[in-house]
Write a protein that holds these residues in place. Structure first.
Motif, PDB file in Angstrom:
ATOM      1  N   ASP A  57       0.832  -1.188   0.000  1.00  0.00           N
ATOM      2  CA  ASP A  57       0.000   0.000   0.000  1.00  0.00           C
ATOM      3  C   ASP A  57       0.874   1.248   0.000  1.00  0.00           C
ATOM      4  OD1 ASP A  57      -2.862   1.162   0.612  1.00  0.00           O
ATOM      5  OD2 ASP A  57      -1.513   2.163   2.021  1.00  0.00           O
ATOM      6  N   ALA A  88      -1.570   2.817   9.153  1.00  0.00           N
ATOM      7  CA  ALA A  88      -1.760   3.072   7.728  1.00  0.00           C
ATOM      8  C   ALA A  88      -2.811   4.134   7.415  1.00  0.00           C
ATOM      9  CB  ALA A  88      -2.143   1.770   7.021  1.00  0.00           C
ATOM     10  N   ARG A  89      -3.713   4.390   8.340  1.00  0.00           N
ATOM     11  CA  ARG A  89      -4.784   5.359   8.106  1.00  0.00           C
ATOM     12  C   ARG A  89      -5.182   5.995   9.431  1.00  0.00           C
ATOM     13  NH1 ARG A  89      -3.504   3.556   3.805  1.00  0.00           N
ATOM     14  NH2 ARG A  89      -4.816   3.003   2.009  1.00  0.00           N
ATOM     15  N   TYR A 126       4.466   0.968   0.855  1.00  0.00           N
ATOM     16  CA  TYR A 126       4.751   0.235   2.090  1.00  0.00           C
ATOM     17  C   TYR A 126       4.244  -1.199   1.948  1.00  0.00           C
ATOM     18  CZ  TYR A 126       5.311   4.926   4.055  1.00  0.00           C
ATOM     19  OH  TYR A 126       5.710   6.225   4.303  1.00  0.00           O
ATOM     20  N   PRO A 141       5.430   9.236   8.394  1.00  0.00           N
ATOM     21  CA  PRO A 141       4.670   7.997   8.181  1.00  0.00           C
ATOM     22  C   PRO A 141       5.606   6.807   8.068  1.00  0.00           C
ATOM     23  CG  PRO A 141       3.962   9.734   6.676  1.00  0.00           C
ATOM     24  CD  PRO A 141       5.220  10.221   7.330  1.00  0.00           C
ATOM     25  N   GLY A 142       5.071   5.634   8.334  1.00  0.00           N
ATOM     26  CA  GLY A 142       5.879   4.428   8.197  1.00  0.00           C
ATOM     27  C   GLY A 142       5.287   3.274   8.971  1.00  0.00           C
ATOM     28  N   LEU A 143       5.912   2.134   8.856  1.00  0.00           N
ATOM     29  CA  LEU A 143       5.389   0.914   9.470  1.00  0.00           C
ATOM     30  C   LEU A 143       5.404   0.962  10.989  1.00  0.00           C
ATOM     31  CD1 LEU A 143       6.980  -1.755   7.107  1.00  0.00           C
ATOM     32  CD2 LEU A 143       4.629  -0.910   7.087  1.00  0.00           C
ATOM     33  N   ASN A 183      -4.098  -2.696  11.129  1.00  0.00           N
ATOM     34  CA  ASN A 183      -3.907  -1.914   9.911  1.00  0.00           C
ATOM     35  C   ASN A 183      -4.791  -2.382   8.757  1.00  0.00           C
ATOM     36  OD1 ASN A 183      -2.083   0.282  10.364  1.00  0.00           O
ATOM     37  ND2 ASN A 183      -0.431  -1.202  10.663  1.00  0.00           N
ATOM     38  N   ASN A 202       5.001   3.884  12.716  1.00  0.00           N
ATOM     39  CA  ASN A 202       4.250   5.052  13.161  1.00  0.00           C
ATOM     40  C   ASN A 202       3.028   4.597  13.970  1.00  0.00           C
ATOM     41  OD1 ASN A 202       2.104   7.211  12.941  1.00  0.00           O
ATOM     42  ND2 ASN A 202       3.792   8.274  11.927  1.00  0.00           N
ATOM     43  N   GLU A 250      -4.193   9.093   4.729  1.00  0.00           N
ATOM     44  CA  GLU A 250      -3.462   7.856   4.466  1.00  0.00           C
ATOM     45  C   GLU A 250      -2.027   8.025   4.935  1.00  0.00           C
ATOM     46  OE1 GLU A 250      -3.774   6.524   0.452  1.00  0.00           O
ATOM     47  OE2 GLU A 250      -5.929   6.909   0.323  1.00  0.00           O
ATOM     48  N   TRP A 251      -1.504   7.054   5.613  1.00  0.00           N
ATOM     49  CA  TRP A 251      -0.146   7.070   6.140  1.00  0.00           C
ATOM     50  C   TRP A 251       0.141   8.433   6.789  1.00  0.00           C
ATOM     51  CZ3 TRP A 251       2.135   2.644   6.918  1.00  0.00           C
ATOM     52  CH2 TRP A 251       1.725   1.538   6.162  1.00  0.00           C
ATOM     53  N   THR A 268       1.123  11.506   9.485  1.00  0.00           N
ATOM     54  CA  THR A 268       2.194  11.906  10.401  1.00  0.00           C
ATOM     55  C   THR A 268       1.618  11.909  11.815  1.00  0.00           C
ATOM     56  OG1 THR A 268       3.273  13.285   8.746  1.00  0.00           O
ATOM     57  CG2 THR A 268       3.732  13.806  11.049  1.00  0.00           C
TER      58      THR A 268
END
Length: 207
Positions: A39, A149-150, A42, A141-143, A187, A145, A115-116, A118
């Motif tokens: 996605d 993902a949303r 990512y 953002p990131g895995l 997620n 965070n 989406e993704w 901060t």
């Protein structure tokens, strides 16, 4: 007499069907939907969903409410989020909720969808956990965070409540009270909810 018997049988069948709509049991369970997801550049890892209680797997259930389809109802006691659908049904998701002292309840609206997103820790959180000060300007953002993902941002008549419906990489937290007040979903589930939800949707959070 034969016609009368047919009418009675049909009425009984209808009554049985209607009774079935109030059971709250699962009508469809999406246990197979927690695999690896690519996605926006990512790759979300597969969730070992067998380690998550089945009641917290995404599923369609019977759910009677006067709220309109598209409304989100959060049951913080039982750790469920319901997205109201047509015909007495709802999509139900397992959630993690705020730990003692960080609970929130009330009615709000989804004012923004990201989406993704901060993540920016509130000042009060930084005060409790000074190590988070490095993210005062926002965690990219990131895995890893905390918002996943949303994120769906909850506003009420006073503005931003500070609370979110968001994803989490911590799938083990689903069904537990351990967040700082926000409602977290796996997620794969927050992506599904995000895609089904409109800006402006009503959100009711119950204790």
């Amino acid at each position: 007499m034969r016609f009368k018997s047919i009418v009675v049988a049909a009425a009984l069948g209808l009554a049985t069907a209607l009774a079935g709509c109030t059971t709250g049991g699962p009508l469809k369970v999406f246990t197979s939907d927690y695999g690896t997801v690519k996605d926006a550049g990512y790759q979300l890892p597969r969730i070992p969903i067998s380690q998550v209680p089945r009641k917290y797997h995404r599923q369609i259930v019977s759910y009677e409410t006067k709220e309109k389809p598209g409304t989100i109802i959060v049951d913080t006691k039982d750790k469920y989020l319901y997205l109201v659908q047509e015909n007495g049904k709802a999509m139900r998701y397992g959630i993690g909720v705020g730990r003692e002292g960080f609970e929130w309840s009330g009615t709000a609206r989804i004012a923004m969808k990201r989406e993704w997103p901060t993540w920016t820790p509130p000042a009060a959180m930084i005060g409790r956990q000074p190590e988070l000060a490095k993210w005062r300007g926002g965690m990219p953002p990131g895995l890893s965070n905390p918002l996943g993902a949303r994120a769906l941002y909850l506003f009420d008549s006073s503005g931003d409540t500070g609370y979110r419906l968001h994803g989490t990489p911590e799938w083990r937290s689903i069904g537990k009270a351990m967040s700082s007040g926000c409602i977290r979903l796996m997620n794969q589930d927050i992506i599904d909810l995000y895609n089904r939800t409109e800006n402006g949707a009503k959100v009711i959070v119950k204790r």
